[in-house]
Structures are given as structure tokens and as C-alpha cells.
Design a protein around this motif. Sequence first.
Motif, short mmCIF file in Angstrom:
data_model
loop_
_atom_site.label_atom_id
_atom_site.label_comp_id
_atom_site.label_asym_id
_atom_site.label_seq_id
_atom_site.Cartn_x
_atom_site.Cartn_y
_atom_site.Cartn_z
N UNK A 1 8.52 35.84 20.55
CA UNK A 1 8.39 37.01 19.66
C UNK A 1 9.34 36.87 18.49
N UNK A 2 10.58 36.45 18.80
CA UNK A 2 11.59 36.33 17.73
C UNK A 2 11.13 35.35 16.66
N UNK A 3 10.54 34.23 17.11
CA UNK A 3 10.11 33.22 16.13
C UNK A 3 8.92 33.72 15.31
N UNK A 4 8.03 34.50 15.99
CA UNK A 4 6.89 35.05 15.25
C UNK A 4 7.38 36.00 14.17
N UNK A 5 8.33 36.87 14.55
CA UNK A 5 8.86 37.84 13.57
C UNK A 5 9.59 37.09 12.44
N UNK A 6 10.36 36.07 12.84
CA UNK A 6 11.19 35.37 11.84
C UNK A 6 10.33 34.75 10.74
N UNK A 7 9.11 34.33 11.11
CA UNK A 7 8.21 33.73 10.10
C UNK A 7 7.85 34.72 9.01
N UNK A 8 7.80 36.00 9.39
CA UNK A 8 7.34 37.01 8.41
C UNK A 8 8.48 37.71 7.69
#
Length: 481
Positions: free
Chosen positions: A421-428
Motif C-alpha cells: 500500500x505504501x508503495x502504491x501511495x508513494x507513486x501518486x
Amino acid sequence: MKSLIIGGEEVDTGEYSSIVNPANGEPFEKVSVIKDKDLIKRSIDLAEDSFREFSKLPLKDRSKILMKASEIMEMRKEDLAKTLSLESGKPIKDSRVEILRAISVFKIAAEEARFVLEGKVHRVDAYEYPPGNQNRIVMEVREPLGIVAAILPFNFPANSFAHKVAPNIVAGNTVIVKPSVSTPLSALELGKIMYEAGLPRGVLSVLIGDSAVIGDELITSKKIQGITFTGSTKVGLSIASKAVLTSKRLMMEMGGSDPIIVLNDADIEKAVNVSVKARFEYAGQNCNAGKRIIVHEDVYDKFSKMYIDAVNKLKVGDPLDENTDVGPIISNTAVNTMNDFIEDAKNKGAKIYSGLRIQKGYYYPLTVLINASPDMKVMKEEVFGPLAPIVKFSSIDEAIDIANSTDYGLQSAIFTKDLNKALRISKELKFGAVIINNSTRLRWDALPFGGVRMSGLGNREGVRNTIMTMTEPKILSIELE
Ligand code: NAD
């Protein structure tokens, strides 16, 4: 009374500005200020004249000057920390950290320049054009730019000096420093130390006085090739707009409104402790303070209660007291700006939890805003003081939208146990850094540091990046017989 430094000479101009201790609002020192533009021109001419010889000094000798300066700083670190606390209101334990970081920046610049400045030999024999490449050696070397103007913010008078001076000196540039008028003493001390460490005359000046007068002279001079600025976005953009007219290299490190996103599976205790420190350290006056806290609705009440409890435990007091966690803010103007932010939030429905008001100097009560919403000014503009808005979200997309809903893009943080989840959010997230499970305040001095959007323009700061940015590549082609 402290004098200006013009190319190594201490100059008393006969006109002075008082330096005020933000903890009591009283002047405690005077510095000489420039009234006559000729002194600025003299510093520029000295920097230009000394560049020719200084840029030829072997790299090992420029590195040695920085190493020697770091040793002198180490010997005087307690005095330097005290000066920093007196002029800036920074608690002494934080000032000590800033001085240690400044020392380490000098060492990193001295040690790493040899790698950053290394050149290349290109395999031009791989190319058809121009014909005859098999009979050439083509090299790429890095050369210093010339004179660099360094404009410092009030909040990091020592470490900002280190970041803007040490990498430029080791690269072979000459430097003119313009510190903030509120906190010039640390820069003057460090400037003197550079000359004690063996810096040749003319190479560095530290100018104090009217910002616009000194600034304009530096920004518009064709003799100055680079500007490294740290400060607010408004001032940074206005400087940049003028500096491009004389084709200067720019490193503009500007404001921030860093978000901290707390998901419902986060380690709440850690998220609370880290985000309280990230917001209230140096009374909220850090560019990468965690200025907006965005918390999942499942844990919002628990997080908010623990957050307020943790804020109440902070010790507000005299910056020179060893136990002080939070001191004053920089000026009375800053106090008034804070009042406006709170008034706006109150009118838009925030619940306000406010600590004790100290009736001297420029202290501001530590304040938490519960039920903050994205339409409040505190969520859009940069708040440079001890004020923490906590906003609720229900979906990850909503959290990302709130985080991105300012013009600033310095750093950001996410607290969760779910790395996917953290990596998904970090992309945006539209920020220069995303810190997972720690503070927006993390910075590694050797590495690039800075923001996107309205937080930065030109190349980022950081020792290696500054050396690279403030040097030019030059192609050298040798024809073989
Ligand atoms: P500021 O913009 O008011 O001043 C910065 C510097 O610019 C000072 O030396 C000031 O005297 C000078 N200045 C002002 N007007 C000028 C002009 N017309 N020409 C030339 N120079 C001029 O900022 P500040 O209040 O000293 O510092 C706080 C700001 O700095 C905050 O916005 C903070 O976020 C930012 N900051 C950013 C970083 C970063 O790395 N991105 C780090 C520290 C601080």
C-alpha cells in the motif's frame, strides 16, 4: 559588534542593525550593515579576481581547507551552538545537532569531491561522425562556474551556510553569502573560521544589510554565474525570474507543506511520536516539518487524543535551557501570521486545542486543530509555526488527493505496516521524497534534497548535487598524429 566579511577583511561600515533574541524580544548584538552599494561591488570584484588563482588550487588543497575548518568548528561547537540558539530561538539541543551536521557537511564535501569531479574519456571511435574519430581522444572534464551567490534562510543559519559554501569552495568557485538579516551571526562566525582554516583572501564574503539591495546587486550582476537560494517560495521565484535574465545556474530550495498520512494499520504510537516531533521541532519552523497530518477515520479519534497528549508533554521554554523542546518563533510578524491561520480554521469549523501562552518574546502556544478540512488556509499555505492540523480520510484515494492539494511538493511520509500500500501511495504523491514509517524531516546531507512543484526550481541541494550543479562539463578533444 560584529563586522562584515569582505573577501576575508572584517569591515565595520559604521551603520548597524540589532540582532534580537526571539526568546525575549530584546537586542543582544549589533552587526555592521551595508548601506553603500560599492561594498557589494567590491566583494564581487574580489571574488572575480581571486577566482582565477583559486580555481587552479589542487583539489587536495581545497579539501584540506574544508577539513581544517571542520576541525576548528569541532573545537568551537558549543559556542557556535549557543550563538545559533541566541539569534534563532532554536533550542540548544537542536542547535548542537545543526552544528554537528554543518561539520559533517564540510567533511563530506572534502571527501567526496574527488569522485563527483572525476572526468570521462569518451569512446568516440564508436561513432561515424565526425569522420576521423579513431584518431582522437575526447575527454570530458568538470570546471568550476565562477562566482556563486548564496542566499540563506533564517531557520538554518549554520547548516545552510555549510551546504552552500563547502561544496562550492571544494569545486573551486568563489562565494558571496547573504544570510538572513534576523540570523546573520552564525554565518559571520563560519566565514571567519574559513579564513582561519587557510582560505585565500577574496574567495568568500559575507554581506549583511537590506535584502533587496544586496539581493538585486547579486542577482543582476553578469559576473555572478550561480545562485543557491533557500527560503520562501515567493522570494525564491522573484529572485529566479530576475536571475535567468543573466543566464545564471539556479538551485532554489523553497517552502513546503509536508503531509503525513497515517493508515488504519499503522503503529499508532510511533506515528504519533514521530509526527509530533516532525511538526513541533524548532517551533514548527522547518521547511520539511510534517505540517499536515492526514489520518484514517478508523484510528482518527485515538490518534488525535494521543497526539494532543504528546504535545502537552513538550517542554516550552528558554532555548538555552537543556530541557527545552520548543522555543519561540522568529518574530512578532510571524506571531501575527499564526493568528490569521487559526482564525480562518476556527471560522471553518476546526476544534482548537491550545497550550500555554508565554507573555514574553515571540512564543506561540502549541496548537492542534481537530476536524481540520482541506479548504482551510493551514492545509494550503505553508505554516511556519507550532500549529498542527489533523484531517480525517476514509479512502486511500482521498488521502492522496488531500496530500497533493497544496502547491508545495517538498517531502511526505506514510505510516502503515503494508509495504505494498505504501508503495502504491508513494507513486501518486507529488513530492521530492516519500518517507515510509518515519519523519518528513529525514535528510541525508550527501544526497539530493529538495522539492517538486512550488518547493523547488533548478537542481536540488545536497553536497554531491551542489558540486555537480555548480561546475560545468567541458569537452576536450585531442587530435592524434
Ligand atoms: P525568506 O524567503 O523570507 O528569506 C530567505 C532569504 O532571502 C533571506 O536571506 C532574505 O533576506 C532573502 N531575501 C528576501 N528578499 C530578498 C530579495 N528581494 N532579494 C534577495 N534576497 C532576498 O525565507 P525565510 O523566512 O528566511 O526562511 C523560511 C523559508 O525558507 C520557509 O518558506 C522554508 O520552508 C524555506 N526553507 C526551505 C528549505 C528547503 O530546503 N527547501 C530549507 C529551509 C527553509
